[in-house]
Scaffold this motif. Structure first.
Motif, PDB file in Angstrom:
ATOM      1  N   GLU A  73       0.835  -1.203   0.000  1.00  0.00           N
ATOM      2  CA  GLU A  73       0.000   0.000   0.000  1.00  0.00           C
ATOM      3  C   GLU A  73       0.873   1.257   0.000  1.00  0.00           C
ATOM      4  OE1 GLU A  73      -2.536  -0.396   3.408  1.00  0.00           O
ATOM      5  OE2 GLU A  73      -3.587  -2.121   2.548  1.00  0.00           O
ATOM      6  N   GLY A  74       1.962   1.230   0.750  1.00  0.00           N
ATOM      7  CA  GLY A  74       2.896   2.364   0.775  1.00  0.00           C
ATOM      8  C   GLY A  74       3.552   2.579  -0.573  1.00  0.00           C
ATOM      9  N   ARG A  75       3.904   1.482  -1.244  1.00  0.00           N
ATOM     10  CA  ARG A  75       4.494   1.604  -2.584  1.00  0.00           C
ATOM     11  C   ARG A  75       3.500   2.227  -3.561  1.00  0.00           C
ATOM     12  NH1 ARG A  75       5.904  -4.056  -1.629  1.00  0.00           N
ATOM     13  NH2 ARG A  75       7.903  -4.041  -0.583  1.00  0.00           N
ATOM     14  N   GLN A  76       2.245   1.817  -3.452  1.00  0.00           N
ATOM     15  CA  GLN A  76       1.227   2.382  -4.337  1.00  0.00           C
ATOM     16  C   GLN A  76       1.020   3.864  -4.046  1.00  0.00           C
ATOM     17  OE1 GLN A  76      -0.154   0.851  -7.010  1.00  0.00           O
ATOM     18  NE2 GLN A  76      -0.879   2.907  -7.434  1.00  0.00           N
ATOM     19  N   GLU A  77       1.040   4.221  -2.774  1.00  0.00           N
ATOM     20  CA  GLU A  77       0.908   5.638  -2.407  1.00  0.00           C
ATOM     21  C   GLU A  77       2.076   6.439  -2.981  1.00  0.00           C
ATOM     22  OE1 GLU A  77       0.738   8.462   1.572  1.00  0.00           O
ATOM     23  OE2 GLU A  77       0.505   6.291   1.784  1.00  0.00           O
ATOM     24  N   LYS A  78       3.259   5.859  -2.955  1.00  0.00           N
ATOM     25  CA  LYS A  78       4.432   6.517  -3.530  1.00  0.00           C
ATOM     26  C   LYS A  78       4.238   6.729  -5.021  1.00  0.00           C
ATOM     27  CE  LYS A  78       9.385   5.967  -4.199  1.00  0.00           C
ATOM     28  NZ  LYS A  78      10.558   5.154  -3.914  1.00  0.00           N
ATOM     29  N   ARG A  79       3.741   5.709  -5.718  1.00  0.00           N
ATOM     30  CA  ARG A  79       3.489   5.851  -7.167  1.00  0.00           C
ATOM     31  C   ARG A  79       2.475   6.939  -7.436  1.00  0.00           C
ATOM     32  NH1 ARG A  79       2.868   0.115  -6.762  1.00  0.00           N
ATOM     33  NH2 ARG A  79       4.894  -0.826  -7.078  1.00  0.00           N
TER      34      ARG A  79
END
Length: 89
Positions: free
Chosen positions: A79-85
């Motif tokens: 979820e954090g990676r997606q937020e970063k994207r």
């Protein structure tokens, strides 16, 4: 002869002014991009920390197996990676 010398200085001044404006106009997108990258890194780091503490809490409460706690940690990090994207674009 003095007039032509002043003409050259004013022309040189205009060229320098235009060059300066062009250089500054390119700095704004670079600054914006750097801010986006920083926000992305911050989001990613926050997700990692949240995942770590979530797994520790999960194991301490012993409500789930270690495998389930591990999967929760992976989901949180994803979820954090997606937020970063999402932040970057």
């Amino acid at each position: 002869m003095v007039e032509s010398k002043n003409g050259r200085w004013s022309q040189t001044g205009r060229v320098l002014a235009v060059a300066g404006l062009l250089a500054l106009s390119g700095a704004a997108p670079a600054t914006e991009q750097s801010q986006q990258r920083q926000q992305g890194r911050d989001a990613n780091q926050a997700a990692k920390q949240q995942a770590r503490s979530g797994k520790v809490d999960c194991r301490a409460e012993n409500q789930k197996s270690n495998a389930e706690c591990r999967q929760d940690k992976r989901d949180t990090k994803q979820e954090g990676r997606q937020e970063k994207r999402d932040t970057k674009y």
